[in-house]
Design an enzyme around this catalytic site. Structure first.
Site, short mmCIF file in Angstrom:
data_model
loop_
_atom_site.label_atom_id
_atom_site.label_comp_id
_atom_site.label_asym_id
_atom_site.label_seq_id
_atom_site.Cartn_x
_atom_site.Cartn_y
_atom_site.Cartn_z
N LYS A 94 -12.27 13.50 7.21
CA LYS A 94 -12.71 12.97 5.92
C LYS A 94 -11.82 13.37 4.75
CE LYS A 94 -17.55 11.95 6.89
NZ LYS A 94 -17.46 12.05 8.35
N LYS A 133 -20.51 19.88 3.56
CA LYS A 133 -20.55 19.25 4.87
C LYS A 133 -19.18 19.37 5.53
CE LYS A 133 -19.92 14.67 2.76
NZ LYS A 133 -20.55 13.34 2.55
N GLN A 171 -18.93 18.51 -2.52
CA GLN A 171 -19.03 17.35 -3.39
C GLN A 171 -20.20 17.53 -4.36
OE1 GLN A 171 -19.68 14.39 -0.31
NE2 GLN A 171 -17.57 13.65 -0.48
N PRO A 172 -20.08 17.02 -5.58
CA PRO A 172 -21.27 17.01 -6.45
C PRO A 172 -22.32 16.09 -5.86
CG PRO A 172 -19.54 15.63 -7.37
CD PRO A 172 -18.93 16.34 -6.19
N ARG A 219 -32.78 -1.07 4.70
CA ARG A 219 -33.21 -2.42 4.38
C ARG A 219 -32.00 -3.31 4.11
NH1 ARG A 219 -38.53 -1.67 0.47
NH2 ARG A 219 -39.56 -0.06 1.74
N ARG A 248 -17.06 -0.27 8.01
CA ARG A 248 -18.24 -0.12 7.16
C ARG A 248 -17.86 0.75 5.98
NH1 ARG A 248 -22.78 3.02 9.68
NH2 ARG A 248 -22.42 4.64 8.12
N GLU A 265 -16.21 4.07 7.32
CA GLU A 265 -16.49 4.23 8.75
C GLU A 265 -15.68 3.22 9.55
OE1 GLU A 265 -18.20 6.72 9.67
OE2 GLU A 265 -19.06 7.31 7.76
#
Length: 296
Positions: A94, A133, A171-172, A219, A248, A265
């Site tokens: 990342k 993360k 990250q914020p 959704r 994605r 992604e």
């Protein structure tokens, strides 16, 4: 008849969690292909016997990244691999967010702490919630949200990631995600096929090593012009992006209300065809040309 393999993970006797996999296999067969779903790490598969291998739900790769990339390298030498192995190698780490930012793509601001780095005072924000993360991860695995008062817990998480050989990302926490959610724009064959919206994944106080629901309250979503523009800018900045079969782009709103890239992604994105069944007729025809295209 083109032979196409859809690479997935080995559920080890449990049902496969990829709800779209049998739908996609059937759609490809209806379109005239010999399609099979196979675990990427199955030892007895002759990948060279396929005209195309499409990575679909190789969802265990993030804790076996070196092994997975070695497989992708081998597979890419035996047959066509989608997405291309150079793209896969770039996207598994990342730190690609830094590349996108350097190309002028609006992204979530990110600091990286590699193993051996000790968090400095300004690495963990003193004001506002923040997220820690791993740079290799998916589905919010080993990710957590913290307040400034929880700094020592965040430092302990960074140490745990480093102990496992993982680079930590800081990250914020962009608070607008609690209102507008996270949007996922899905591209296949170079065009947008559908988009989805989900609630925020990280809740205050949830331990980083707890299991999390990766796609809460998912959704259908109609993306704005601004969201489409940012997604397309991100894809245009991918090294070797001309060879993308699928992508994605995950977006969240910054403090200014404008969309920013949270994730790109390109390895094994969930397609959400179960939520967008109208997209099935568009996905299979996008895959077939990649299986019959001339080599080179």
């Amino acid at each position: 008849m083109p032979r196409i393999a859809l690479a997935t993970y080995d559920p080890e006797g449990a049902p496969n969690r990829d709800r779209d996999l049998p739908v996609l296999v059937d759609a490809l067969r209806d379109a005239g292909a010999d399609a099979q779903a196979l675990p990427w790490d199955a030892p007895d598969v002759d990948w060279a016997a396929f005209d195309l291998v499409v990575m679909r739900s190789t969802w265990d790769y993030t804790w076996r990244t070196a092994e997975f990339l070695a497989w992708a390298e081998r597979c890419g030498k035996l047959t066509r691999l989608a997405n291309p192995v150079d793209v896969v190698r770039w996207n598994t780490d990342k730190r690609y967010l830094g590349d996108l930012a350097a190309a002028g793509v609006p992204v979530v601001p990110t600091r990286y702490l590699a193993p051996g780095d000790t968090p400095a005072a300004d690495d963990l924000p003193a004001a506002g919630d923040f997220v820690v993360k791993p740079a290799y991860g998916a589905g919010a695995r080993l990710a957590a949200r913290y307040t400034p008062a929880e700094r020592q817990t965040a430092v302990a998480q960074v140490a745990r990631l480093h102990a496992e050989g993982l680079t930590a990302m800081v990250q914020p926490y962009l608070t607008r995600i609690d209102v507008s959610g996270e949007r996922a724009l899905q591209f296949y064959g170079g065009r947008l096929v559908h988009a989805s919206r989900k609630r925020a994944v990280l809740s205050p106080g949830t331990p980083y090593d707890a299991d999390k629901v990766a796609h809460p309250d998912l959704r259908p979503w109609t993306p704005s012009t601004a969201e489409r523009a940012v997604a397309e800018r991100a894809l245009a900045a991918v090294p070797g992006g001309a060879g993308l079969l699928y992508a994605r782009v995950d977006l969240v709103d910054g403090d200014d209300g404008d969309p920013r890239v949270m994730g790109l992604e390109l390895v094994e994105p969930n397609l959400f065809l179960w939520l967008h069944p109208q997209s099935v007729p568009a996905v299979a025809p996008a895959i077939l040309p990649a299986a019959v295209a001339p080599a080179g």
